[in-house]
Design an enzyme around this catalytic site. Structure first.
Site, short mmCIF file in Angstrom:
data_model
loop_
_atom_site.label_atom_id
_atom_site.label_comp_id
_atom_site.label_asym_id
_atom_site.label_seq_id
_atom_site.Cartn_x
_atom_site.Cartn_y
_atom_site.Cartn_z
N CYS A 2 0.81 -1.22 0.00
CA CYS A 2 0.00 0.00 0.00
C CYS A 2 0.85 1.27 0.00
CB CYS A 2 -0.95 0.00 1.19
SG CYS A 2 -2.10 -1.39 1.20
N HIS B 47 -3.29 7.35 2.05
CA HIS B 47 -3.69 6.03 1.56
C HIS B 47 -5.10 5.76 2.06
CE1 HIS B 47 -4.02 1.84 0.80
NE2 HIS B 47 -3.77 1.46 2.04
N ASN C 115 -10.07 0.02 -0.43
CA ASN C 115 -8.61 0.06 -0.36
C ASN C 115 -8.05 -0.48 -1.67
OD1 ASN C 115 -5.87 -0.35 0.15
ND2 ASN C 115 -6.18 -1.19 2.20
#
Length: 323
Positions: free
Chosen positions: A113, A250, A280
């Protein structure tokens, strides 16, 4: 001082939109349960046969168009992904070919990520060093390919997508009033790798594997480490949280984003939020958020943006830039 400024942003989301209700007859979960714990309402899933490179190519084209550039203007491509098309070659080279680019370099960065932050910092270093004048930096993921659809703690969280930015060299005065990337901070600590990982791999199992996560522990590390890396990057730029016009984090979980912003003293109206619509998307989430906000005209020339992310590894980092 030679700086790397963002000339254009772009993104692509697969056509298939999956609402939270899709999971209700497959798992012991509900739309209310997912929303209340994550802030996610829907996500996009790639179509059958649609690859990470397909998404990356579309995002790159959109960024080039917004920048007013052609692929022939680009010296290199850095692509962040944890879901490559193949073990090798690098997915970036597949994107390179798809864009019709036959010169320069193309390589992948893998920091899960945090991948886009790592890729952005690497592109900035290459531009500062004079190795390139213009670099396409892409985050692209097809996380739906590595989900365990029986694990409600993970499979409801992730989505597919891609975002891209065009970085271009520009001379600055060497102060934090310059446009472009001002500072970055990158970190990893492998002893936490089992908190978030995929239980397969070429050398270890010979299989693709599925995503595994210890959510509570990841949350605890995320808030602390994101606030810390943000402070470090801002300090290197000679700035503080009070100077930040936009936090572009993020997009993992609304609770993590909110807790981190609060720890930094930033109100949510200074935070770019796309997690509700995208879920996500790992390395794609920050460039997706940048592109969505840019397209909506939310960024003004001279504003300070802070991007930050944490992912498997654990790996985490932040980049400070002036729009």
């Amino acid at each position: 001082m030679r700086r790397a400024i963002i000339r254009g942003t772009g993104h692509y989301l697969p056509e298939r939109i999956v609402e939270n209700s899709w999971f209700e007859d497959k798992l012991e979960t509900s739309d209310e349960w997912i929303r209340s714990r994550t802030g996610i309402e829907r996500r996009h899933f790639a179509a059958e046969g649609q690859t990470t490179s397909d998404l990356g190519i579309r995002a790159a084209r959109a960024a080039l168009e917004r920048a007013g550039m052609a692929i022939g203007d680009i010296d290199g491509i850095i692509l962040a992904t944890s879901t490559p098309d193949f073990t090798f070659p690098a997915t970036a080279t597949i994107v390179q070919a798809g864009l019709g680019m036959s010169r320069g370099f193309a390589f992948d960065v893998q920091a899960v990520c945090a991948g886009f932050v790592f890729a952005l910092a690497n592109a900035d270093a290459m531009i500062r060093a004079g190795q390139a004048d213009r670099i396409l930096v892409i985050g692209a993921e097809t996380f739906s390919r590595i989900m365990d659809w029986t694990d409600r703690g993970t499979c409801v969280l992730f989505g597919d997508g891609a975002g891209a930015v065009v970085l271009e060299a520009q001379d600055g005065a060497g102060t934090n009033d310059d446009r472009g990337i001002l500072a970055s901070d990158l970190n990893s600590d492998g002893k936490y790798r089992e908190l978030l990982y995929v239980d397969g791999g070429v050398s270890a199992t010979g299989t693709v594997g599925k995503l595994r996560m210890q959510g509570n522990l990841v949350f605890r590390h995320a808030v602390e480490k994101l606030a810390s890396t943000a402070d470090t990057a801002l300090g290197r730029a000679g700035l503080t949280g009070a100077d930040v016009d936009w936090l572009v984090p993020h997009q993992a979980n609304l609770r993590i984003i909110s807790a981190t912003a609060q720890k930094m003293g930033l109100p949510l109206d200074k935070v770019v939020l796309t997690v509700a619509d995208h879920g996500n998307t790992s390395a794609a989430s920050i460039p997706l958020a940048l592109s969505v906000a840019d397209g909506a005209g939310r960024f003004a020339l001279g504003q300070v943006l802070l991007t930050e992310a944490i992912g498997g590894g654990l790996s985490w980092g932040a980049v400070v830039l002036r729009w």
